[in-house]
Design a protein around this motif. Sequence first.
Motif, PDB file in Angstrom:
ATOM      1  N   ALA A  93      47.653  35.752  34.676  1.00 16.66           N
ATOM      2  CA  ALA A  93      47.861  36.187  36.061  1.00 16.66           C
ATOM      3  C   ALA A  93      46.577  36.634  36.743  1.00 16.66           C
ATOM      4  O   ALA A  93      46.399  36.424  37.931  1.00 16.66           O
ATOM      5  CB  ALA A  93      48.903  37.298  36.112  1.00 16.66           C
ATOM      6  N   GLY A  94      45.666  37.257  36.017  1.00 14.38           N
ATOM      7  CA  GLY A  94      44.443  37.773  36.622  1.00 14.38           C
ATOM      8  C   GLY A  94      43.385  36.710  36.852  1.00 14.38           C
ATOM      9  O   GLY A  94      42.352  36.973  37.463  1.00 14.38           O
ATOM     10  N   LEU A  95      43.648  35.505  36.410  1.00 17.16           N
ATOM     11  CA  LEU A  95      42.667  34.434  36.530  1.00 17.16           C
ATOM     12  C   LEU A  95      42.643  33.880  37.947  1.00 17.16           C
ATOM     13  O   LEU A  95      43.664  33.823  38.615  1.00 17.16           O
ATOM     14  CB  LEU A  95      43.034  33.311  35.553  1.00 17.16           C
ATOM     15  CG  LEU A  95      41.970  32.280  35.287  1.00 17.16           C
ATOM     16  CD1 LEU A  95      40.819  32.917  34.529  1.00 17.16           C
ATOM     17  CD2 LEU A  95      42.542  31.146  34.482  1.00 17.16           C
ATOM     18  N   GLY A  96      41.511  33.484  38.403  1.00 17.67           N
ATOM     19  CA  GLY A  96      41.387  32.856  39.707  1.00 17.67           C
ATOM     20  C   GLY A  96      40.674  33.715  40.722  1.00 17.67           C
ATOM     21  O   GLY A  96      40.168  33.210  41.714  1.00 17.67           O
ATOM     22  N   ALA A  97      40.623  35.013  40.487  1.00 19.64           N
ATOM     23  CA  ALA A  97      39.940  35.903  41.427  1.00 19.64           C
ATOM     24  C   ALA A  97      38.449  35.584  41.481  1.00 19.64           C
ATOM     25  O   ALA A  97      37.805  35.821  42.495  1.00 19.64           O
ATOM     26  CB  ALA A  97      40.152  37.359  41.020  1.00 19.64           C
ATOM     27  N   ASP A  98      37.932  35.022  40.399  1.00 14.55           N
ATOM     28  CA  ASP A  98      36.513  34.686  40.345  1.00 14.55           C
ATOM     29  C   ASP A  98      36.234  33.255  40.805  1.00 14.55           C
ATOM     30  O   ASP A  98      35.129  32.755  40.662  1.00 14.55           O
ATOM     31  CB  ASP A  98      35.986  34.876  38.918  1.00 14.55           C
ATOM     32  CG  ASP A  98      36.768  34.072  37.895  1.00 14.55           C
ATOM     33  OD1 ASP A  98      37.723  33.364  38.294  1.00 14.55           O
ATOM     34  OD2 ASP A  98      36.433  34.142  36.710  1.00 14.55           O
ATOM     35  N   GLY A  99      37.247  32.589  41.372  1.00 14.13           N
ATOM     36  CA  GLY A  99      37.075  31.240  41.878  1.00 14.13           C
ATOM     37  C   GLY A  99      37.332  30.150  40.858  1.00 14.13           C
ATOM     38  O   GLY A  99      37.256  28.974  41.180  1.00 14.13           O
ATOM     39  N   LEU A 100      37.641  30.511  39.637  1.00 13.61           N
ATOM     40  CA  LEU A 100      37.930  29.530  38.598  1.00 13.61           C
ATOM     41  C   LEU A 100      39.294  28.892  38.872  1.00 13.61           C
ATOM     42  O   LEU A 100      40.271  29.588  39.116  1.00 13.61           O
ATOM     43  CB  LEU A 100      37.935  30.220  37.229  1.00 13.61           C
ATOM     44  CG  LEU A 100      37.926  29.334  35.997  1.00 13.61           C
ATOM     45  CD1 LEU A 100      36.610  28.543  35.911  1.00 13.61           C
ATOM     46  CD2 LEU A 100      38.091  30.174  34.744  1.00 13.61           C
ATOM     47  N   VAL A 101      39.347  27.571  38.866  1.00 11.60           N
ATOM     48  CA  VAL A 101      40.591  26.844  39.097  1.00 11.60           C
ATOM     49  C   VAL A 101      41.213  26.522  37.742  1.00 11.60           C
ATOM     50  O   VAL A 101      40.561  25.958  36.872  1.00 11.60           O
ATOM     51  CB  VAL A 101      40.330  25.536  39.878  1.00 11.60           C
ATOM     52  CG1 VAL A 101      41.624  24.758  40.067  1.00 11.60           C
ATOM     53  CG2 VAL A 101      39.674  25.834  41.215  1.00 11.60           C
TER      54      VAL A 101
END
Length: 120
Positions: A93-101
């Motif tokens: 859930a926390g993934l993606g905040a850093d722009g990683l797709v």
Amino acid sequence: MPQITVDHSATLTPSFDRAAFARDLHAATVEIAAARPEACKTQFRAAEHTAFGYEDGGHAVVHVTIGLLAGRTPEVKSELTAAVLELLKKHLAGLGADGLVLHASAEVRDLDPSYTKFER
């Protein structure tokens, strides 16, 4: 059985609670596919490098393969793959905040009739 393999980009390792994902995945496999809890086995394999299309970087991949003894209906297999994707959403859930797709996928397949095992 079931034999579960989770292939994922190594960049996911810090944010992927693999133990919790495995516990939830085993519970879903027991509930949906009538597997025995003690029969569920999951291996995680992190890939050091992931490429997506023509891009190098900025993407992460996770693919879950579940091998079951033959006999599950297509509906059961579809329900299990849908559950896997929901669990990945929860545990990443926390993934993606850093722009990683994130590119996530899952499949359930029948183990070959030659499948056999032993335990010690």
